[in-house]
Write a protein that holds these residues in place. Structure first.
Motif, PDB file in Angstrom:
ATOM      1  N   GLY A 132     -29.792 -71.213  63.530  1.00  0.00           N
ATOM      2  CA  GLY A 132     -28.854 -71.965  62.698  1.00  0.00           C
ATOM      3  C   GLY A 132     -28.926 -73.443  63.007  1.00  0.00           C
ATOM      4  N   THR A 133     -28.127 -74.213  62.320  1.00  0.00           N
ATOM      5  CA  THR A 133     -28.104 -75.665  62.483  1.00  0.00           C
ATOM      6  C   THR A 133     -26.658 -76.148  62.442  1.00  0.00           C
ATOM      7  N   ILE A 134     -26.438 -77.320  62.996  1.00  0.00           N
ATOM      8  CA  ILE A 134     -25.150 -77.999  62.838  1.00  0.00           C
ATOM      9  C   ILE A 134     -25.457 -79.440  62.449  1.00  0.00           C
ATOM     10  N   THR A 135     -25.501 -79.698  61.160  1.00  0.00           N
ATOM     11  CA  THR A 135     -25.752 -81.046  60.649  1.00  0.00           C
ATOM     12  C   THR A 135     -24.428 -81.612  60.165  1.00  0.00           C
ATOM     13  N   LEU A 136     -23.852 -82.512  60.930  1.00  0.00           N
ATOM     14  CA  LEU A 136     -22.544 -83.076  60.609  1.00  0.00           C
ATOM     15  C   LEU A 136     -22.705 -84.557  60.278  1.00  0.00           C
ATOM     16  N   LYS A 137     -22.585 -84.869  58.990  1.00  0.00           N
ATOM     17  CA  LYS A 137     -22.708 -86.247  58.522  1.00  0.00           C
ATOM     18  C   LYS A 137     -21.794 -86.453  57.324  1.00  0.00           C
ATOM     19  N   PRO A 138     -21.339 -87.677  57.110  1.00  0.00           N
ATOM     20  CA  PRO A 138     -20.672 -87.961  55.829  1.00  0.00           C
ATOM     21  C   PRO A 138     -21.643 -87.668  54.683  1.00  0.00           C
ATOM     22  N   PHE A 139     -21.126 -87.177  53.581  1.00  0.00           N
ATOM     23  CA  PHE A 139     -21.979 -86.794  52.462  1.00  0.00           C
ATOM     24  C   PHE A 139     -22.884 -87.943  52.013  1.00  0.00           C
ATOM     25  N   ARG A 140     -22.362 -89.163  52.007  1.00  0.00           N
ATOM     26  CA  ARG A 140     -23.152 -90.303  51.521  1.00  0.00           C
ATOM     27  C   ARG A 140     -24.359 -90.583  52.406  1.00  0.00           C
ATOM     28  N   ARG A 141     -24.353 -90.074  53.641  1.00  0.00           N
ATOM     29  CA  ARG A 141     -25.471 -90.306  54.549  1.00  0.00           C
ATOM     30  C   ARG A 141     -26.457 -89.144  54.596  1.00  0.00           C
ATOM     31  N   LEU A 142     -26.121 -88.045  53.959  1.00  0.00           N
ATOM     32  CA  LEU A 142     -27.032 -86.909  53.961  1.00  0.00           C
ATOM     33  C   LEU A 142     -28.256 -87.201  53.086  1.00  0.00           C
ATOM     34  N   THR A 143     -29.408 -86.836  53.592  1.00  0.00           N
ATOM     35  CA  THR A 143     -30.649 -87.029  52.848  1.00  0.00           C
ATOM     36  C   THR A 143     -31.124 -85.698  52.273  1.00  0.00           C
ATOM     37  N   GLU A 144     -32.082 -85.781  51.384  1.00  0.00           N
ATOM     38  CA  GLU A 144     -32.686 -84.555  50.851  1.00  0.00           C
ATOM     39  C   GLU A 144     -33.303 -83.740  51.973  1.00  0.00           C
ATOM     40  N   ASP A 145     -33.896 -84.418  52.954  1.00  0.00           N
ATOM     41  CA  ASP A 145     -34.486 -83.704  54.081  1.00  0.00           C
ATOM     42  C   ASP A 145     -33.432 -82.952  54.883  1.00  0.00           C
ATOM     43  N   ASP A 146     -32.225 -83.515  55.010  1.00  0.00           N
ATOM     44  CA  ASP A 146     -31.148 -82.809  55.706  1.00  0.00           C
ATOM     45  C   ASP A 146     -30.822 -81.494  55.006  1.00  0.00           C
ATOM     46  N   PHE A 147     -30.660 -81.559  53.695  1.00  0.00           N
ATOM     47  CA  PHE A 147     -30.352 -80.354  52.938  1.00  0.00           C
ATOM     48  C   PHE A 147     -31.491 -79.337  53.024  1.00  0.00           C
ATOM     49  N   LEU A 148     -32.726 -79.821  52.895  1.00  0.00           N
ATOM     50  CA  LEU A 148     -33.874 -78.918  52.935  1.00  0.00           C
ATOM     51  C   LEU A 148     -34.042 -78.278  54.309  1.00  0.00           C
ATOM     52  N   HIS A 149     -33.810 -79.048  55.364  1.00  0.00           N
ATOM     53  CA  HIS A 149     -33.928 -78.512  56.725  1.00  0.00           C
ATOM     54  C   HIS A 149     -32.906 -77.407  56.955  1.00  0.00           C
ATOM     55  N   ASP A 150     -31.639 -77.669  56.591  1.00  0.00           N
ATOM     56  CA  ASP A 150     -30.610 -76.652  56.793  1.00  0.00           C
ATOM     57  C   ASP A 150     -30.903 -75.398  55.985  1.00  0.00           C
ATOM     58  N   TYR A 151     -31.365 -75.565  54.769  1.00  0.00           N
ATOM     59  CA  TYR A 151     -31.674 -74.401  53.925  1.00  0.00           C
ATOM     60  C   TYR A 151     -32.874 -73.640  54.484  1.00  0.00           C
ATOM     61  N   GLN A 152     -33.864 -74.364  54.979  1.00  0.00           N
ATOM     62  CA  GLN A 152     -35.056 -73.722  55.530  1.00  0.00           C
ATOM     63  C   GLN A 152     -34.708 -72.858  56.744  1.00  0.00           C
ATOM     64  N   VAL A 153     -33.965 -73.426  57.683  1.00  0.00           N
ATOM     65  CA  VAL A 153     -33.656 -72.704  58.915  1.00  0.00           C
ATOM     66  C   VAL A 153     -32.720 -71.531  58.657  1.00  0.00           C
ATOM     67  N   ASN A 154     -31.681 -71.756  57.858  1.00  0.00           N
ATOM     68  CA  ASN A 154     -30.635 -70.760  57.703  1.00  0.00           C
ATOM     69  C   ASN A 154     -30.924 -69.694  56.647  1.00  0.00           C
ATOM     70  N   VAL A 155     -31.663 -70.049  55.601  1.00  0.00           N
ATOM     71  CA  VAL A 155     -31.866 -69.115  54.492  1.00  0.00           C
ATOM     72  C   VAL A 155     -33.331 -68.688  54.360  1.00  0.00           C
ATOM     73  N   LEU A 156     -34.225 -69.652  54.159  1.00  0.00           N
ATOM     74  CA  LEU A 156     -35.618 -69.288  53.921  1.00  0.00           C
ATOM     75  C   LEU A 156     -36.261 -68.658  55.150  1.00  0.00           C
ATOM     76  N   GLY A 157     -35.922 -69.161  56.331  1.00  0.00           N
ATOM     77  CA  GLY A 157     -36.448 -68.555  57.554  1.00  0.00           C
ATOM     78  C   GLY A 157     -36.027 -67.105  57.673  1.00  0.00           C
ATOM     79  N   ALA A 158     -34.758 -66.847  57.368  1.00  0.00           N
ATOM     80  CA  ALA A 158     -34.246 -65.477  57.422  1.00  0.00           C
ATOM     81  C   ALA A 158     -34.926 -64.592  56.390  1.00  0.00           C
TER      82      ALA A 158
END
Length: 232
Positions: free
Chosen positions: A73-99
């Motif tokens: 899993g991951t813990i990416t804690l950032k204000p929404f305005r600072r989140l990048t596409e890579d942040d979203f893709l990384h969290d989805y990759q580790v938590n969903v696609l990896g599984a």
């Protein structure tokens, strides 16, 4: 409860606590993780290299598996305005696609069991609106959707459930509880006035793997100190 279980993750936190619990009961564990050399030396454990950010074929799978547990899993804690596409893709990759990738590989072995159990890990953030959790909330909500869809598709032979803890004392969460003030503030957010312990969650994994939960599928269990439901 002596079973053959495939785990992703198992060297730290809830995964390590679950590994120890299953070992004590005589289970055989195939553990895929980034650092198999860090696993306990035991004839009951087969370590396999696995990186959730770049899943690759896993060798040496047993013919039959009673359970599959995905801990990464991951813990990416950032204000929404600072989140990048890579942040979203990384969290989805580790938590969903990896599984999903790993489960597709082991599914034939699970289907050979009389009744197997699949367990994913979500988060309280998927249920509760928590600031600075947009990326991880989106990924874990997707995982809860995957849980329910697979539970319907694989019934009655395979049960599929998820566990959605709140903050638990693990290395992944260390930056959130690494001082007395941080720990106290985190505890106060929970109606039970404390954070979770890995061993407590490991016992819940054990329950979902066991015959005692044989009438349970498509569920998201929430050991979260009351955070998702209660407003003290």
């Amino acid at each position: 409860m002596s079973k053959t279980v495939f785990m992703a993750g198992g060297t730290t936190g809830i995964g390590a606590a679950t590994l120890q619990l299953l070992l004590r009961e005589g289970s055989t564990i195939h553990c895929a993780c980034r650092s198999p050399e860090r696993l306990p030396a035991s004839p009951q454990i087969q370590g396999l290299p696995f990186d959730a950010t770049n899943p690759s074929p896993v060798d040496g799978l047993p013919d039959k598996l009673d359970g599959f547990v995905y801990f990464p899993g991951t813990i990416t804690l950032k204000p929404f305005r600072r989140l990048t596409e890579d942040d979203f893709l990384h969290d989805y990759q580790v938590n969903v696609l990896g599984a999903a990738s790993l489960l597709q590989q082991v599914l034939p072995s699970l289907l050979r069991a009389e009744q197997a159990s699949i367990i994913f890990f979500s988060s309280v953030a998927a249920q509760s609106g928590l600031p600075f959790h947009a990326s991880i909330s989106a990924a874990k909500a997707a995982l809860e959707g995957l849980t329910r869809s697979l539970a319907a598709e694989l019934a009655p032979q395979i049960r599929v459930n998820a566990i959605a803890p709140s903050l638990t004392r693990t290395p992944l969460a260390d930056s959130l509880v690494n001082s007395t003030s941080k720990l106290e503030n985190s505890a106060r957010r929970h109606p039970l006035n404390r954070i979770g312990d890995p061993t407590e969650i490991a016992h819940l994994v054990h329950f979902l793997l066991s015959k005692e939960s044989a009438f349970m599928t498509g569920q998201v269990l929430r050991p979260d100190g009351g955070l998702s439901k209660l407003r003290p």
